[in-house]
Design an enzyme around this catalytic site. Structure first.
Site, mmCIF file in Angstrom:
data_model
loop_
_atom_site.group_PDB
_atom_site.id
_atom_site.type_symbol
_atom_site.label_atom_id
_atom_site.label_comp_id
_atom_site.label_asym_id
_atom_site.label_seq_id
_atom_site.Cartn_x
_atom_site.Cartn_y
_atom_site.Cartn_z
ATOM 1 N N GLU A 181 -8.815 17.375 42.149
ATOM 2 C CA GLU A 181 -8.557 18.804 42.294
ATOM 3 C C GLU A 181 -7.459 19.061 43.327
ATOM 4 O OE1 GLU A 181 -10.789 23.074 43.116
ATOM 5 O OE2 GLU A 181 -11.837 21.206 43.617
ATOM 6 N N GLU A 278 -15.823 29.103 40.005
ATOM 7 C CA GLU A 278 -15.836 28.806 41.437
ATOM 8 C C GLU A 278 -15.208 29.963 42.219
ATOM 9 O OE1 GLU A 278 -15.223 24.823 44.122
ATOM 10 O OE2 GLU A 278 -13.469 25.628 43.093
#
Length: 301
Positions: A181, A278
């Site tokens: 990520e 998220e």
């Protein structure tokens, strides 16, 4: 704990759906599934579903969500992991990512090449295999951590690549995948991995089915923009998405990102994987939680 009974009467179901009403301890209205595997997290619907994690999972399924993600799953008691896995299996929720290791936010991480940092990372990857198997997950998030400013970027990249190759060798026999990520410079200054092209290059260098990209749309809007062309360019290494609008990191429709178009493109490419929610809620309490659900209905292609 007894399962809630679904309201089957179409008229009553329609009335509940229109009002967005759902309350802890009352009969749930089964909503149609979303067209994409949007994955909420614990706490996102706690006012509507209650504080019990298992009830929150059931609520997510009742609302039509088909997946769930939990960054902190690895740190939860084994008994809770097993109970959550049972509810997810019962209700058809696919488990998304959890964070696989301790991230070095301020000190040099994998980019340092420090053997002790590497061994600690690999130990956590080994431990994450058991977590993934316990909760039925295929995906785990890896963030290489802070830069080592005393080394050139090329040398740092070599260290990170080697660490990822060793981690991939641990994961491959189990069919598990670490997703890298990249994080943005504003929220997380000084990290080694920030751009999608950088993550793409790492995945190509590692050359393993167990090393792919987590494309966080919020982070990459801040870091580089150009979302749809970049998703297209790096498509063959992207295995997972995360969501948040900008500014604010709240649900889609609250910021500048045209999520309806982004999701339409992702779905048109044939993506059948998970998109993690998220982000926070733009409004408080039950009304805010209902607004999150409504926003995803609005942008679901």
């Amino acid at each position: 704990m007894k399962r809630r009974t679904f309201v089957r009467n179409s008229g009553l179901a329609a009335a509940f759906a229109a009002s967005g009403t759902w309350s802890f301890g009352h009969a749930a209205v089964q909503q149609p599934p979303f067209g994409m595997k949007f994955a909420p997290h614990l706490g996102m619907f706690r006012h509507l579903a209650g504080d019990d994690p298992l009830d929150q999972l059931r609520f997510m399924a009742d609302q039509g969500f088909q997946a769930f993600e939990d960054n902190g799953m690895g740190g939860r008691p084994v008994e809770l992991q097993e109970a959550m896995a049972a509810v997810m299996q019962e209700r058809g929720l696919e488990m998304g990512v959890f964070v696989a290791h301790t991230i070095s936010w301020n000190e040099p991480g994998l980019a340092s090449g420090d053997p002790s940092v590497l061994e600690s990372f690999l130990d956590e990857i080994r431990a994450s295999v058991a977590v993934a198997q316990r909760v039925g997950s295929k995906w785990m998030t890896v963030v290489p951590g802070h830069q080592d400013l005393r080394q050139s970027i090329g040398r740092q990249t070599a260290h990170v690549t080697e660490a990822l190759k060793q981690a991939a060798a641990i994961l491959e026999p189990h069919g598990l995948v670490m997703v890298l990520e990249p994080l943005n410079f504003r929220d997380h200054p000084g990290l080694f991995l920030t751009r999608s092209d950088q993550a793409y290059a790492l995945c190509k260098a590692v050359d393993s089915p167990s090393c792919k990209i987590l494309f966080d749309i919020y982070h990459q809007q801040i870091q580089e923009g150009n979302l749809i062309p970049n998703i297209e360019a790096f498509w063959d290494e992207i295995a997972y998405f995360q969501i948040g609008d900008n500014p604010g990191r709240k649900e889609p429709t609250t910021g500048e990102i045209n999520y309806k178009n982004v999701f339409r493109m992702i779905k048109a490419k044939g993506f059948g994987g998970i998109l993690g929610m998220e982000h926070g809620n733009s409004k408080p309490d039950k009304a805010g939680e209902q607004a999150v659900i409504a926003a995803y209905r609005a942008v679901d292609p």
